[in-house]
Design an enzyme around this catalytic site. Structure first.
Site: not given
Ligand code: UDX
Length: 434
Positions: A150, A206, A250, A255, A258, A318
């Site tokens: 995870f 996920n 938000a 993306g 996963c 990210k």
């Protein structure tokens, strides 16, 4: 224990290094000699916080090799952590898993526990077990387990060493016992299940997180229409412990390696089973629309893309990773280039990888200031700390026209007080002060 990890991507390498860190002897196997050579020099082929430090600290317990016979020869436990990319129809491609299975069935000559760690469609562990037993060349006893991870990129080492839970999916007591022993030095709750439940825990977790993001993004879109502020709304919602504050940020959509892949893979599976998983379809559709939400605003400010110079801040999916897989920047950049815009980009670590996709089409800049200088518009796709702490008065000073479209809500509205800018973000009032 002697552990072999097949595949040295984010999951495989981090798992291997963390298992070495708690005292196991680990062999990391990969087909890519370049990656193996790098790791032998103590360098990580992926950008991941603390990974190199741990590789260095545990180097006596870590071996890197491309020699699969050597890697299998001593192993008590073998992890399969190879990729399961998407097929064009959204289903998971299991080619690499079965290539490994063929190799294992041919070369394993002693009893062993095989642990599947790659994210796979429900039913794959059972199929793999059957396949291995059918193809074994030597008369050995094989156990198979499914043990999902995870970890989130950028914090993969931390997520592994201080895991929220360890899920052990087995169909035998001995496999369960061996994996429990392997992980006993991780101080995390263990969930014991059968194969199918463990497989579903991974997908359902996920997909629930992806659903939460799509949900908050739709709430944000509503905020824009009614004069509400998504940051306040998310804070007000997140304080309810039943909702929780995480994954209520938000933005222009999720993306990464996963969420996009796993949502599509589970949806594909549910379609095959004739189960209408409506929230999953809604999650996927919402995200696809959300990713293009910023560029749909450009025609409000400019009639044509042709003579536009656009600064792009943030390219990765990210912060704290150099990974570009399904990064929202990609579909936006593709569209803008097709429209004939001139693009100047800056990302603290993502530019070398972007250059492999767009070597000449984009001007890569050495700083935020360099990227926004004389630009007609600025688009923000990733909330890197460096971008969040940028002095916003520089937008007004350096840009030809300071129109900032922020897909990650990097700044508060009050930071732009009295500045001659347009600042348009997600789920908040647009400041039009030019
Ligand atoms: C995710 C899961 O978090 C992890 O448990 C799983 O093992 C793999 O997938 P990862 O893809 O590395 O990890 O990144 P994550 O931090 O979850 O972010 C995924 C995407 O969602 C990013 O594009 C991020 O910007 C976006 N996101 C995340 C939001 O838009 N809002 C949020 O509130 C959180």
């Amino acid at each position: 224990m002697n552990v072999t990890v097949i595949g040295t991507g984010y999951v495989g390498l981090v798992t291997g290094v963390c298992l070495a860190h708690i005292g196991h002897q680990v062999t990391c196997l990969d087909v890519n000699l370049e990656k193996i050579s790098l790791m032998r020099e103590g360098k990580s082929p992926i950008y991941e916080k603390d990974l190199e430090t741990l590789m260095h600290q545990n180097k006596t317990r870590l071996t890197y090799t491309t020699d699969y016979k050597l890697a299998y020869s001593q192993a008590d436990v073998i992890f399969i952590a190879v990729g399961t990319p998407s097929n064009p129809d959204g289903s998971a491609n299991l080619t690499y898993i079965y290539e490994v299975a063929d190799q294992l069935a041919t070369h394993l000559d002693h009893d062993c526990l095989i642990v599947l760690k790659s994210t796979v469609p429900i039913g794959t562990t059972l199929q793999l077990h059957t396949y291995l037993l059918q193809h074994l060349l030597h008369p050995i006893h094989l156990e198979v387990a499914f043990n999902p991870e995870f970890l989130a990129q950028g914090r993969a080492v931390k997520d592994t060493l201080t895991a929220s839970r360890i899920v052990i999916g087995t169909e035998s007591e001995s496999a369960q016992k061996q994996l429990t022993e392997l992980y006993c030095r991780f101080n995390a709750p263990i969930v014991y299940t059968n194969w199918a439940s463990a497989e579903l825990i991974k997908y359902a977790s996920n997909n629930f997180l992806a659903l939460k993001i799509s949900y908050i993004n739709e709430v944000a879109n509503l905020c824009e229409r009614i004069g509400a502020d998504i940051e306040d709304v998310a804070t007000g919602m997140g304080l309810d412990p039943r909702i929780g504050k995480h994954f209520l940020q938000a933005g222009i959509g999720y993306g990464g390696s996963c969420f996009p892949k796993d949502t599509k893979a589970l949806y594909h599976l549910t379609k095959q089973l004739d189960e209408a998983f409506r929230t999953l379809k809604a999650t996927i559709d919402t995200n696809e629309a959300q990713v293009l939400r910023l560029i749909n605003r450009i025609p409000t400010y400019y009639p044509s893309y042709k003579d536009l110079t656009i600064a792009i801040l943030g390219l990765t999916f990210k912060p704290d990773t150099d990974d570009l897989r399904d990064a929202p920047s990609l579909s936006n950049v593709k569209f803008l280039l097709q429209q004939g815009a001139t693009l100047r980009a800056y990302d603290p670590v993502g530019m070398p990888n972007y250059q492999k996709i767009y070597p000449k089409e984009i001007t890569y800049c050495s700083s935020i200031k360099h990227a926004i200088k004389d630009a007609d518009l600025c688009l923000i796709f990733t909330e890197w700390q460096e971008i969040k702490s940028f002095d916003v008065s520089q937008f007004a000073l350096l840009m030809k026209k300071a129109i900032i479209l922020d897909g990650r809500n990097c700044y508060t509205l009050s930071q732009f007080k009295d500045l001659p800018v347009v600042y348009s973000s997600i789920g908040r009032t647009t400041l039009n002060q030019l």
